[in-house]
Design an enzyme around this catalytic site. Structure first.
Site, mmCIF file in Angstrom:
data_model
loop_
_atom_site.group_PDB
_atom_site.id
_atom_site.type_symbol
_atom_site.label_atom_id
_atom_site.label_comp_id
_atom_site.label_asym_id
_atom_site.label_seq_id
_atom_site.Cartn_x
_atom_site.Cartn_y
_atom_site.Cartn_z
ATOM 1 N N ASP A 1 -3.797 2.636 -5.680
ATOM 2 C CA ASP A 1 -2.680 1.733 -5.359
ATOM 3 C C ASP A 1 -1.346 2.334 -5.784
ATOM 4 O O ASP A 1 -0.296 1.936 -5.287
ATOM 5 C CB ASP A 1 -2.890 0.388 -6.061
ATOM 6 C CG ASP A 1 -4.076 -0.362 -5.470
ATOM 7 O OD1 ASP A 1 -4.308 -0.220 -4.254
ATOM 8 O OD2 ASP A 1 -4.775 -1.072 -6.217
ATOM 9 N N ASN B 1 -10.527 8.140 -9.169
ATOM 10 C CA ASN B 1 -11.470 7.074 -9.528
ATOM 11 C C ASN B 1 -12.890 7.570 -9.294
ATOM 12 O O ASN B 1 -13.089 8.701 -8.849
ATOM 13 C CB ASN B 1 -11.158 5.799 -8.728
ATOM 14 C CG ASN B 1 -11.229 6.042 -7.239
ATOM 15 O OD1 ASN B 1 -12.301 6.270 -6.684
ATOM 16 N ND2 ASN B 1 -10.079 6.018 -6.568
HETATM 17 N N1 CTP Z 1 -7.062 0.123 1.209
HETATM 18 C C1 CTP Z 1 -6.284 0.940 1.973
HETATM 19 N N2 CTP Z 1 -5.128 1.470 1.459
HETATM 20 C C2 CTP Z 1 -4.733 1.173 0.213
HETATM 21 C C3 CTP Z 1 -5.527 0.319 -0.589
HETATM 22 C C4 CTP Z 1 -6.695 -0.182 -0.069
HETATM 23 O O1 CTP Z 1 -6.638 1.235 3.124
HETATM 24 N N3 CTP Z 1 -3.608 1.699 -0.242
HETATM 25 C C5 CTP Z 1 -8.293 -0.438 1.789
HETATM 26 C C6 CTP Z 1 -9.580 0.050 1.147
HETATM 27 O O2 CTP Z 1 -10.070 1.202 1.805
HETATM 28 C C7 CTP Z 1 -10.500 -1.157 1.286
HETATM 29 C C8 CTP Z 1 -9.575 -2.347 1.218
HETATM 30 O O3 CTP Z 1 -8.269 -1.837 1.557
HETATM 31 O O4 CTP Z 1 -11.115 -1.196 2.553
HETATM 32 C C9 CTP Z 1 -9.525 -3.023 -0.106
HETATM 33 O O5 CTP Z 1 -9.202 -2.078 -1.104
HETATM 34 P P1 CTP Z 1 -9.155 -2.499 -2.631
HETATM 35 O O6 CTP Z 1 -8.759 -1.304 -3.444
HETATM 36 O O7 CTP Z 1 -10.393 -3.246 -2.996
HETATM 37 O O8 CTP Z 1 -8.021 -3.584 -2.622
HETATM 38 P P2 CTP Z 1 -6.483 -3.543 -2.797
HETATM 39 O O9 CTP Z 1 -5.899 -4.022 -1.535
HETATM 40 O O10 CTP Z 1 -6.004 -2.219 -3.285
HETATM 41 O O11 CTP Z 1 -6.294 -4.657 -3.927
HETATM 42 P P3 CTP Z 1 -6.615 -4.624 -5.512
HETATM 43 O O12 CTP Z 1 -6.556 -3.178 -5.930
HETATM 44 O O13 CTP Z 1 -5.554 -5.446 -6.089
HETATM 45 O O14 CTP Z 1 -7.987 -5.223 -5.662
#
Ligand code: CTP
Length: 391
Positions: A277, A208
């Site tokens: 994710d 990303n």
């Molecule tokens: N995060 C994490 N590990 C993951 C995904 C996210 O530690 N596998 C942490 C990120 O570093 C951030 C927070 O969770 O501090 C939110 O990450 P974000 O990508 O915005 O959210 P997601 O939980 O992945 O949800 P979505 O992608 O559905 O918005």
């Protein structure tokens, strides 16, 4: 925010003096007021006119300069200074400092000072390695004088080794660290930053646009505030912050494992990384050749590092980032509750990604706190000061 700091920059006679032109520019850009004082020999390497143009102030060289109202430049010039930085500091000048000698304006200024003295050595590797120089530096450290560097690398004399002066950016980082109040002394912080990279085959991957700038700024400012910082970095092209332990982990799984290996005893965990994710179910051993009209890659869910840490018994103080492209506050609020975080930082992602600036809202048990768009370094300071209040 603190009031602007004021620094006397003492330049002595070494070829590294050319780096101080850039240093003055960076210091002033960081709102640090600079008064330049040079030794006679420094003027052989860079002109007082250059330093005057960059610092916007008269430069002083001689003891008998009439430009000072009370005729006592050795007292007056450092009277309002928060520190004196000698950069470059030659082996000869170190020897002078050590013996408390005062035979020119700069050495007299150092002897008569009432503020911390910071020294950035610059010399050829043999001079640096000489037992006399080493003895002198050991004594300077014992006298509570801060020593920045020296660096290692190619030298003006054509040799390679220890002794060269740190670069302007590094010196600025050390000066800023020196001036930052140590509100996180004795605290341990673990921070994730940057993008993750999930390999599809040996040369392709899913990643990303995260630059790592927000997480790296947080690591630097937290270390400046006295914390013991471990930065688990995904993909980022930034240089390692100073006084920070950096561990590289490119995929979400590597980041998860590195965080788990380092989480014990941490007081604070801040997840800034843009963690993928999903990752491919399987990584092809060889480069995938094109054949059919379409290609399907099966993906599996990665573990949520932040949620897992926050849901442990006795977790560290957990902070998340929610970078959203729509419904920013609503999604961030939901994430904070779902992951059981003490604090989440909400921001609109499109204008923040890759930028040096960010506009954030901090969401905690007491509600929402919105801040103006500002540099990521300022956001880091605001966030860490807020965490300190909540702790
Ligand atoms: N995060 C994490 N590990 C993951 C995904 C996210 O530690 N596998 C942490 C990120 O570093 C951030 C927070 O969770 O501090 C939110 O990450 P974000 O990508 O915005 O959210 P997601 O939980 O992945 O949800 P979505 O992608 O559905 O918005």
């Amino acid at each position: 925010m603190q009031k602007n700091k004021s620094l006397v920059l003492g330049i002595t006679g070494g070829i590294a003096a050319y780096k101080t032109a850039e240093l003055v520019r960076l210091l002033i850009k960081s709102n640090i007021d600079v008064q330049v004082v040079m030794t006679e020999s420094a003027t052989k390497f860079i002109t007082p006119m250059t330093m005057q143009a960059l610092s916007g102030k008269p430069v002083f060289v001689g003891m008998w300069d009439e430009g000072i109202d009370n005729g006592m430049p050795h007292i007056e010039l450092s009277r309002h200074a928060d520190a004196i930085l000698i950069a470059p500091c030659t082996a000869e000048f170190v020897a002078k400092l050590l013996h408390g000698r005062a035979d020119d304006l700069l050495s007299t200024l150092c002897l008569a000072r009432d503020c911390p003295l910071l020294v950035a050595p610059a010399m050829n590797k043999q001079m640096w390695g000489n037992p006399a120089t080493q003895r002198n530096f050991t004594q300077l450290a014992a006298d509570n004088i801060s020593i920045f560097g020296p660096g290692n690398g190619e030298q003006a004399c054509g040799e390679t080794g220890d002794g060269r002066m740190l670069g302007a950016t590094e010196l600025l980082a050390y000066v800023q660290a020196h001036f930052t109040p140590k509100i996180f002394a004795n605290k341990k912080l673990l921070i994730t930053a940057g993008a993750t990279l999930e390999m599809i085959d040996p040369v392709r991957g899913i990643t990303n646009l995260s630059s790592g700038k927000m997480g790296y700024a947080l690591a630097q400012v937290a270390a400046d505030m006295g914390a013991k910082v471990t930065l688990v970095s995904g993909v980022s092209h930034l240089s390692a912050p100073i006084n920070v332990t950096i561990k590289h982990a490119s995929s979400a799984e590597m980041m998860y494992n590195t965080v788990m290996d380092n989480i014990a005893d941490q007081d604070i965990f801040i997840g800034v990384a843009a963690v993928s994710d999903y990752a491919p179910n399987e990584v092809a051993n060889q480069k995938i050749k094109k054949s059919a009209e379409s290609l399907t890659i099966q993906l599996k869910r990665n573990k949520d590092i932040l949620a897992e840490i926050a849901n442990r018994p006795n977790p560290p103080f957990c902070v998340g980032f929610a970078a959203e492209s729509e419904n920013v506050i609503e999604y961030a609020t939901q994430k904070r509750i779902a992951k059981k975080l003490a604090l989440i930082v909400a921001n609109e992602v499109i204008s923040a990604i890759g930028s040096d600036e960010n506009q954030v809202t901090l969401i905690d048990d007491n509600g929402n706190h919105s801040f103006q768009r500002t540099s990521k370094v300022n956001v880091a300071t605001i966030l860490l000061e807020h965490i300190n209040k909540l702790l």
